[in-house]
Design a protein around this motif. Structure first.
Motif, PDB file in Angstrom:
ATOM      1  N   VAL A 111       4.749   4.768  -6.083  1.00  0.00           N
ATOM      2  CA  VAL A 111       4.218   5.776  -5.462  1.00  0.00           C
ATOM      3  C   VAL A 111       3.171   5.256  -4.739  1.00  0.00           C
ATOM      4  O   VAL A 111       3.021   5.861  -3.460  1.00  0.00           O
ATOM      5  CB  VAL A 111       3.928   6.752  -6.438  1.00  0.00           C
ATOM      6  N   GLY A 112       2.343   4.398  -5.038  1.00  0.00           N
ATOM      7  CA  GLY A 112       1.003   4.085  -4.373  1.00  0.00           C
ATOM      8  C   GLY A 112       1.600   3.262  -3.177  1.00  0.00           C
ATOM      9  O   GLY A 112       0.990   3.310  -2.201  1.00  0.00           O
ATOM     10  N   THR A 113       2.558   2.271  -3.264  1.00  0.00           N
ATOM     11  CA  THR A 113       2.920   1.656  -2.439  1.00  0.00           C
ATOM     12  C   THR A 113       3.304   2.434  -1.078  1.00  0.00           C
ATOM     13  O   THR A 113       3.387   2.319   0.207  1.00  0.00           O
ATOM     14  CB  THR A 113       4.135   0.838  -2.586  1.00  0.00           C
ATOM     15  N   ALA A 114       4.573   3.517  -1.592  1.00  0.00           N
ATOM     16  CA  ALA A 114       4.803   4.371  -0.639  1.00  0.00           C
ATOM     17  C   ALA A 114       3.887   5.231   0.303  1.00  0.00           C
ATOM     18  O   ALA A 114       3.883   5.461   1.327  1.00  0.00           O
ATOM     19  CB  ALA A 114       5.909   5.206  -1.238  1.00  0.00           C
ATOM     20  N   LEU A 134       0.846   6.384   5.052  1.00  0.00           N
ATOM     21  CA  LEU A 134      -0.534   6.724   5.516  1.00  0.00           C
ATOM     22  C   LEU A 134      -0.566   5.716   6.809  1.00  0.00           C
ATOM     23  O   LEU A 134      -1.130   6.218   7.971  1.00  0.00           O
ATOM     24  CB  LEU A 134      -1.688   6.630   4.744  1.00  0.00           C
ATOM     25  N   LEU A 135      -0.173   4.346   6.635  1.00  0.00           N
ATOM     26  CA  LEU A 135      -0.140   3.459   7.763  1.00  0.00           C
ATOM     27  C   LEU A 135       0.681   3.800   9.028  1.00  0.00           C
ATOM     28  O   LEU A 135       0.263   3.748  10.040  1.00  0.00           O
ATOM     29  CB  LEU A 135       0.215   2.191   6.975  1.00  0.00           C
ATOM     30  N   GLY A 136       1.804   4.482   8.594  1.00  0.00           N
ATOM     31  CA  GLY A 136       2.624   4.727   9.551  1.00  0.00           C
ATOM     32  C   GLY A 136       2.139   5.966  10.465  1.00  0.00           C
ATOM     33  O   GLY A 136       2.339   5.945  11.764  1.00  0.00           O
ATOM     34  N   LEU A 137       1.514   7.094   9.673  1.00  0.00           N
ATOM     35  CA  LEU A 137       0.691   8.120  10.281  1.00  0.00           C
ATOM     36  C   LEU A 137      -0.203   7.376  11.548  1.00  0.00           C
ATOM     37  O   LEU A 137      -0.612   8.167  12.596  1.00  0.00           O
ATOM     38  CB  LEU A 137       0.344   9.033   9.519  1.00  0.00           C
TER      39      LEU A 137
END
Length: 308
Positions: free
Chosen positions: A238-241, A246-249
């Motif tokens: 979950v933390g990785t996803a 957030l990085l994609g946003l």
């Protein structure tokens, strides 16, 4: 008399022999034989009949306490005896009834008592007292230590009692049980006669035990371990996803910001050019045209009329 060097050598050899003996002991029976040898050697030097004497052991047997007392067979039967924690009542029998015998009492302390875990099956129980032993051997001026043999001591009408009240115990509030360690490898568990007092019918080794606390079922331990591992895996996933999302946003926002800025710059550039030079359609072709400006006529010579 020997030279100092010879005496020193003898002492060193004795200490080395004792060290080898102590380090190599893994059998309760072997430990009994070594204690017997030291007890009989001591009894042949200074022991008096009917008097309990302390047996000195080498430093490598640290923790073991041994006492010995010499009896006549008939006297022991008629009067009984008290040998430290062991009380032998009147009518006790000795088989075979030799003229003289040495009764040896052992206290293996908590350091040496665990040797009985390796020699007996104590599954489900744990020792909470030192092992106390009572053994007897034939003795006399004409008996060599190596020729001495074990003699049986059997209770008469009243049993032999073993009082553990003064022994170091680790019962910690639990009611202990009496354990008898038989020569054939069996362990007999009985209820005590009273608190810390056991009874026996013959010589041997005895101790106090309690039932081992039940261990958690292996299946529950496995389930807890799997649940913990599952939590770690899910939490990490979950933390990785969430981090990737957030990085994609952030990248999308940066992309639109750059694109918007480029579009604004392009619009500003076009607005500037169109302001300087208008574009109009000539047929199907866009062509720049100059801005229309009307020239205000200037009258160079004004005609004045004169009154007539």
């Amino acid at each position: 008399m020997g030279s100092p060097f010879s005496l020193t050598l003898i002492i060193l050899l004795s200490l080395t022999s004792a060290r080898v003996e102590a380090q190599g002991i893994k059998s309760a029976r072997l430990l009994d034989l070594l204690i017997r040898d030291y007890a009989l050697k001591s009894s042949g030097v200074r022991f008096k009949t009917g008097k309990v004497q302390t047996v000195q052991l080498p430093a490598n047997f640290s923790g073991i306490k041994v006492d010995a007392v010499r009896f006549r067979c008939g006297s022991l039967r008629r009067y009984g005896a008290q040998v430290k924690e062991f009380h032998l009542g009147i009518g006790v029998t000795v088989q075979p009834c030799v003229e003289r015998l040495v009764v040896v009492r052992q206290n293996l302390d908590l350091n040496w008592s665990p040797i009985y875990y390796a020699n007996y099956d104590l599954s489900g129980y744990q020792l909470v007292s030192p092992i106390l032993g009572l053994l007897a051997y034939n003795s006399g001026s004409d008996v060599n230590v190596s020729d001495s043999f074990e003699i049986g001591i059997h209770a008469g009408e009243k049993p032999i009692t073993i009082d553990f009240s003064n022994a170091s115990t680790t019962a910690n509030g639990f009611r202990p049980l009496c354990a008898s360690f038989e020569n054939d490898g069996r362990v007999i568990i009985k209820d005590p006669e009273s608190l810390f007092v056991c009874v026996a019918k013959r010589h041997g080794h005895y101790g106090l035990v309690i039932k081992s606390p039940p261990a958690p079922p292996p299946s529950m331990q496995l389930i807890k371990r799997k649940i913990g591992l599952w939590k770690v895996v899910v939490g990490s996933s979950v933390g990785t996803a969430l981090g990737v999302f957030l990085l994609g946003l952030l990248f999308v926002a940066m992309f639109f910001q750059v694109k918007k800025k480029a579009r604004m710059e392009e619009m500003e550039r076009r607005a500037y050019e169109e302001e300087a030079l208008q574009v109009s359609m000539v047929g199907h072709v866009r062509a720049p045209t100059a801005a229309v400006s009307r020239t205000v006529p200037i009258i160079e010579h004004e005609h004045k009329s004169y009154p007539s």
